[in-house]
Structure formats: structure tokens, C-alpha cells
Design a protein around this motif. Sequence first.
Motif, PDB file in Angstrom:
ATOM      1  N   THR A   1       0.832  -1.205   0.000  1.00 44.18           N
ATOM      2  CA  THR A   1       0.000   0.000   0.000  1.00 44.18           C
ATOM      3  C   THR A   1       0.866   1.253   0.000  1.00 44.18           C
ATOM      4  O   THR A   1       0.582   2.214  -0.724  1.00 44.18           O
ATOM      5  N   LEU A   2       1.919   1.247   0.824  1.00 43.12           N
ATOM      6  CA  LEU A   2       2.818   2.399   0.867  1.00 43.12           C
ATOM      7  C   LEU A   2       3.429   2.659  -0.511  1.00 43.12           C
ATOM      8  O   LEU A   2       3.448   3.802  -0.978  1.00 43.12           O
ATOM      9  N   ARG A   3       3.920   1.627  -1.159  1.00 45.77           N
ATOM     10  CA  ARG A   3       4.528   1.797  -2.483  1.00 45.77           C
ATOM     11  C   ARG A   3       3.531   2.382  -3.477  1.00 45.77           C
ATOM     12  O   ARG A   3       3.860   3.306  -4.233  1.00 45.77           O
ATOM     13  N   ALA A   4       2.308   1.854  -3.463  1.00 47.03           N
ATOM     14  CA  ALA A   4       1.293   2.346  -4.397  1.00 47.03           C
ATOM     15  C   ALA A   4       0.953   3.804  -4.122  1.00 47.03           C
ATOM     16  O   ALA A   4       0.820   4.612  -5.059  1.00 47.03           O
ATOM     17  N   GLU A   5       0.822   4.168  -2.829  1.00 49.33           N
ATOM     18  CA  GLU A   5       0.461   5.545  -2.491  1.00 49.33           C
ATOM     19  C   GLU A   5       1.596   6.520  -2.825  1.00 49.33           C
ATOM     20  O   GLU A   5       1.333   7.639  -3.281  1.00 49.33           O
ATOM     21  N   VAL A   6       2.841   6.102  -2.602  1.00 54.05           N
ATOM     22  CA  VAL A   6       3.968   6.981  -2.914  1.00 54.05           C
ATOM     23  C   VAL A   6       4.103   7.167  -4.417  1.00 54.05           C
ATOM     24  O   VAL A   6       4.367   8.276  -4.895  1.00 54.05           O
ATOM     25  N   LEU A   7       3.890   6.111  -5.177  1.00 58.58           N
ATOM     26  CA  LEU A   7       3.934   6.238  -6.644  1.00 58.58           C
ATOM     27  C   LEU A   7       2.875   7.228  -7.132  1.00 58.58           C
ATOM     28  O   LEU A   7       3.137   8.048  -8.017  1.00 58.58           O
ATOM     29  N   ALA A   8       1.681   7.155  -6.550  1.00 53.61           N
ATOM     30  CA  ALA A   8       0.607   8.047  -6.982  1.00 53.61           C
ATOM     31  C   ALA A   8       0.749   9.445  -6.399  1.00 53.61           C
ATOM     32  O   ALA A   8       0.541  10.444  -7.100  1.00 53.61           O
ATOM     33  N   GLY A   9       1.099   9.527  -5.104  1.00 52.89           N
ATOM     34  CA  GLY A   9       1.062  10.812  -4.415  1.00 52.89           C
ATOM     35  C   GLY A   9       2.327  11.629  -4.501  1.00 52.89           C
ATOM     36  O   GLY A   9       2.275  12.867  -4.411  1.00 52.89           O
ATOM     37  N   LEU A  10       3.469  10.962  -4.670  1.00 52.52           N
ATOM     38  CA  LEU A  10       4.741  11.686  -4.752  1.00 52.52           C
ATOM     39  C   LEU A  10       5.319  11.686  -6.161  1.00 52.52           C
ATOM     40  O   LEU A  10       5.876  12.681  -6.606  1.00 52.52           O
ATOM     41  N   CYS A  11       5.212  10.542  -6.839  1.00 50.25           N
ATOM     42  CA  CYS A  11       5.874  10.396  -8.134  1.00 50.25           C
ATOM     43  C   CYS A  11       4.963  10.753  -9.305  1.00 50.25           C
ATOM     44  O   CYS A  11       5.437  10.898 -10.440  1.00 50.25           O
ATOM     45  N   GLY A  12       3.672  10.868  -9.050  1.00 49.53           N
ATOM     46  CA  GLY A  12       2.739  11.188 -10.124  1.00 49.53           C
ATOM     47  C   GLY A  12       2.637  12.679 -10.367  1.00 49.53           C
ATOM     48  O   GLY A  12       3.467  13.472  -9.907  1.00 49.53           O
ATOM     49  N   GLU A  13       1.570  13.063 -11.037  1.00 44.98           N
ATOM     50  CA  GLU A  13       1.371  14.471 -11.414  1.00 44.98           C
ATOM     51  C   GLU A  13       0.530  15.236 -10.401  1.00 44.98           C
ATOM     52  O   GLU A  13       0.234  16.409 -10.600  1.00 44.98           O
ATOM     53  N   ARG A  14       0.131  14.566  -9.324  1.00 42.29           N
ATOM     54  CA  ARG A  14      -0.759  15.198  -8.351  1.00 42.29           C
ATOM     55  C   ARG A  14      -0.086  16.394  -7.694  1.00 42.29           C
ATOM     56  O   ARG A  14       1.067  16.332  -7.298  1.00 42.29           O
ATOM     57  N   LYS A  15      -0.833  17.511  -7.590  1.00 40.40           N
ATOM     58  CA  LYS A  15      -0.356  18.696  -6.883  1.00 40.40           C
ATOM     59  C   LYS A  15      -1.471  19.183  -5.961  1.00 40.40           C
ATOM     60  O   LYS A  15      -2.606  19.336  -6.396  1.00 40.40           O
ATOM     61  N   PRO A  16      -1.172  19.468  -4.687  1.00 38.77           N
ATOM     62  CA  PRO A  16       0.143  19.242  -4.098  1.00 38.77           C
ATOM     63  C   PRO A  16       0.447  17.754  -3.970  1.00 38.77           C
ATOM     64  O   PRO A  16      -0.460  16.920  -3.969  1.00 38.77           O
ATOM     65  N   ARG A  17       1.735  17.429  -3.846  1.00 37.21           N
ATOM     66  CA  ARG A  17       2.108  16.061  -3.542  1.00 37.21           C
ATOM     67  C   ARG A  17       1.477  15.696  -2.199  1.00 37.21           C
ATOM     68  O   ARG A  17       1.330  16.537  -1.314  1.00 37.21           O
ATOM     69  N   GLU A  18       1.118  14.418  -2.048  1.00 30.48           N
ATOM     70  CA  GLU A  18       0.315  14.061  -0.872  1.00 30.48           C
ATOM     71  C   GLU A  18       0.607  12.636  -0.426  1.00 30.48           C
ATOM     72  O   GLU A  18       0.832  11.745  -1.226  1.00 30.48           O
ATOM     73  N   LEU A  19       0.588  12.441   0.916  1.00 26.43           N
ATOM     74  CA  LEU A  19       0.667  11.132   1.538  1.00 26.43           C
ATOM     75  C   LEU A  19      -0.543  10.941   2.442  1.00 26.43           C
ATOM     76  O   LEU A  19      -1.121  11.905   2.946  1.00 26.43           O
ATOM     77  N   SER A  20      -0.918   9.689   2.660  1.00 24.94           N
ATOM     78  CA  SER A  20      -1.973   9.388   3.614  1.00 24.94           C
ATOM     79  C   SER A  20      -1.455   9.618   5.031  1.00 24.94           C
ATOM     80  O   SER A  20      -0.299   9.306   5.340  1.00 24.94           O
ATOM     81  N   PRO A  21      -2.306  10.113   5.940  1.00 21.58           N
ATOM     82  CA  PRO A  21      -1.865  10.322   7.325  1.00 21.58           C
ATOM     83  C   PRO A  21      -1.529   9.022   8.052  1.00 21.58           C
ATOM     84  O   PRO A  21      -0.873   9.056   9.097  1.00 21.58           O
ATOM     85  N   ARG A  22      -1.917   7.876   7.506  1.00 22.22           N
ATOM     86  CA  ARG A  22      -1.629   6.613   8.201  1.00 22.22           C
ATOM     87  C   ARG A  22      -0.130   6.406   8.392  1.00 22.22           C
ATOM     88  O   ARG A  22       0.306   5.763   9.338  1.00 22.22           O
ATOM     89  N   TRP A  23       0.688   6.994   7.476  1.00 21.31           N
ATOM     90  CA  TRP A  23       2.135   6.766   7.545  1.00 21.31           C
ATOM     91  C   TRP A  23       2.808   7.622   8.605  1.00 21.31           C
ATOM     92  O   TRP A  23       3.989   7.454   8.888  1.00 21.31           O
ATOM     93  N   LEU A  24       2.054   8.531   9.215  1.00 20.99           N
ATOM     94  CA  LEU A  24       2.597   9.318  10.319  1.00 20.99           C
ATOM     95  C   LEU A  24       2.769   8.485  11.583  1.00 20.99           C
ATOM     96  O   LEU A  24       3.517   8.862  12.477  1.00 20.99           O
ATOM     97  N   TYR A  25       2.067   7.337  11.650  1.00 13.46           N
ATOM     98  CA  TYR A  25       1.940   6.634  12.926  1.00 13.46           C
ATOM     99  C   TYR A  25       2.761   5.345  12.985  1.00 13.46           C
ATOM    100  O   TYR A  25       2.221   4.275  13.267  1.00 13.46           O
ATOM    101  N   ASP A  26       4.080   5.465  12.735  1.00 11.41           N
ATOM    102  CA  ASP A  26       4.942   4.348  13.100  1.00 11.41           C
ATOM    103  C   ASP A  26       5.169   4.422  14.614  1.00 11.41           C
ATOM    104  O   ASP A  26       4.509   5.221  15.306  1.00 11.41           O
ATOM    105  N   GLU A  27       6.064   3.621  15.150  1.00  8.12           N
ATOM    106  CA  GLU A  27       6.257   3.617  16.603  1.00  8.12           C
ATOM    107  C   GLU A  27       6.663   4.993  17.114  1.00  8.12           C
ATOM    108  O   GLU A  27       6.105   5.492  18.105  1.00  8.12           O
ATOM    109  N   ARG A  28       7.624   5.630  16.451  1.00 10.95           N
ATOM    110  CA  ARG A  28       8.066   6.952  16.874  1.00 10.95           C
ATOM    111  C   ARG A  28       6.952   7.979  16.685  1.00 10.95           C
ATOM    112  O   ARG A  28       6.720   8.833  17.564  1.00 10.95           O
ATOM    113  N   GLY A  29       6.260   7.927  15.567  1.00  7.96           N
ATOM    114  CA  GLY A  29       5.172   8.864  15.325  1.00  7.96           C
ATOM    115  C   GLY A  29       4.067   8.740  16.352  1.00  7.96           C
ATOM    116  O   GLY A  29       3.512   9.749  16.822  1.00  7.96           O
TER     117      GLY A  29
END
Length: 335
Positions: A28-56
Motif C-alpha cells: 500500500t505504501l509503495r502504491a500511495e507513494v507512486l501516486a502521491g509523490l511520483c505522479g502528477e498530483r499537486k500538491p504532492r500528498e501522503l496518507s496520514p496513516r504513515w505518520l503513525y509508526d512507533e516513533r510517530g
Amino acid sequence: MGSVGLGRRDGSSVTMEVHVRPGDAQRTLRAEVLAGLCGERKPRELSPRWLYDERGSQLFEEITRLPEYYPTRCEREILLAHAGDMARASGADTLIELGSGSSEKTRLLLDALRETGRLMRFVPFDVSEAFLRQSAEAVASEYPELHVHAVVGDFGRHLGRLPRGGRRLVAFLGGTIGNLKPPERARFYAELAAGLSPGDGLLLGTDLLKCRKRLFAAYNDRAGVTALFNRNVLNVLNRELGADFNPEAFEHLAPFDEENEWVEMQLISTRPQTVLLRALERYVNFAEGEVLRTEVSCKFRVEQVEAELAAAGLHLVERWTDAAGDFALSLARKR
């Protein structure tokens, strides 16, 4: 996917039901990064779910204790004052909690439901199997008369897998619904409602629209904890995708978007830079001042919440707010 029952010496029982396969999060992370960071979307965007690793998650716990950050305190105030009212009005014998099943607010609801004499089952639902096993065991130890049926799933994909039977109350607290944009919220409500039976309820936490200065302060705290929390997502990308982000090359800002009525968490590139994503064999170019959006947090009007729920066939039973009117808990029921 399957389930397993775990008998306990104290007589309580825990069932674990797993719908998340190994490697799902990475795919899921790979798919979202390809679409949200590497694609043409502006602004570039990530899902908030990735904010919540152990440190987050640790940083977010710190955020909830900051003087500027009011939502956690306000929701707790409401639950302390009205959990009994919520339990009686719901008529539920089953509590389903979407998200963390280990917090104080879970216990407040469980205690209130137990006082009605009807409580039989608790269903914590979370994407992290390791966390859920630990929290389910903890609840089962504290409530030995309770059957704990834990479900490992993603509420974006597995709401239809919630266990059926009994009269259920689904709790979606913390204002997390605000992380979903309007079309995503409509899909969430519709999918949830489709799996509910007549009489089942939803207890929904929503952060209400308020003074813009207070909103800005809550997401741009003076101690800089929210900035650390936001930048940490770049550490997640470095670790999981072999990226070479320099978190210090991005500035945290969380302005209020008046048109959409949401707070927007941003990471702003402080200089022109190129980032390598080794696992994806991609480069991403950032211009100076370019925004990477990591979260939106929608703020609501009470009539808006009622209308959105009604559109999905969930009808408001009662609403409670804290004394200042900053946060609301709404109980809705499927007819």
C-alpha cells in the motif's frame, strides 16, 4: 485469513480475526507513494496513516498532552460526563471500536455499558496485529466476563468484516473521521451503514469549527512537537523505501483552509532538492517552497455532521459537547 480463539486461565476469552496479509502495508505504501509523490498530483500528498509508526505514535501521545492541543481533553470531558447516557441510549451489548483499543476512553465506554447489565462483547479493530493482540489481552484481563473479539483490518477495506450479532455500538473517536475528505467520508459512512443492522449505532467524535487562532495553535505548537511528528513521516519513507529525505530540509506548517474548512498539515521544501526512492527506482524533484501534504483534519458544523450521517441512513439520536463547545460526540442509529 482466519480467526483463532484464545482461552484464558481467568475464564475470559479472546478471538483474533486477521484480514491483513503480510506485506499489505508495504504494498500500500509503495502504491500511495507512486501516486502521491511520483505522479502528477499537486500538491504532492501522503496518507496520514504513515505518520503513525512507533516513533510517530509516541510523538502524537506527546501532542495530546500539549496545552494548545484541546481535542483529546475535550473528548475525555464529554465521556466522563456522559458515557452512561451514551450506553443507555445505545442499548448496546457489543462495543466495536475502530482504532486503538487500549486507551482510557475505551474503558470509560466499557464501564458505562457494563453498568447497564447488557455488555457481552468488545470488538477492537486496528490495522496492527501486534498492538491489537496486546491490547485485546489487556482488556480481557480487566473484564474477565467479556468476550473480546479482535479484528485486524483496515477500515478503508474491511468494515464489512465486523462481527455480526447482538446490538452493536461502533465507536469512531478522536476526531479521526476528520482525516477523510468529503467523498471519502461518504464512502466510509455508506460502507459502515451497509454492515449495520437496524438498531445498531455509531458513536462519532468530531472536532467542531472554531476560532482560527486556536486551530492554528493546536497544530503549530510552540514546543515544536507537531513539527517533529510531521517530519517523522520522511524517516518512515527513508526506512521503508530506502529514500534519502533530509527531514531538516522541510519546514512544518499547518494552515487552515477556509474553502475546505480543514487544517492542512504540510511539509514545505526549504530549497530545490532531488530525493531518491531506491525501492521504487524513482527520483522526486522538489522546488523551493513546494508543499507535501501529509494530513487534512476537517472541522465540522453540527448540522453538517447530522446531514452526512443521514445521507447514509444513520439518524441522529443525541449529541453531546464539552462545556466550551469545541468537540462533539454524536450517537446515530440505523433504522
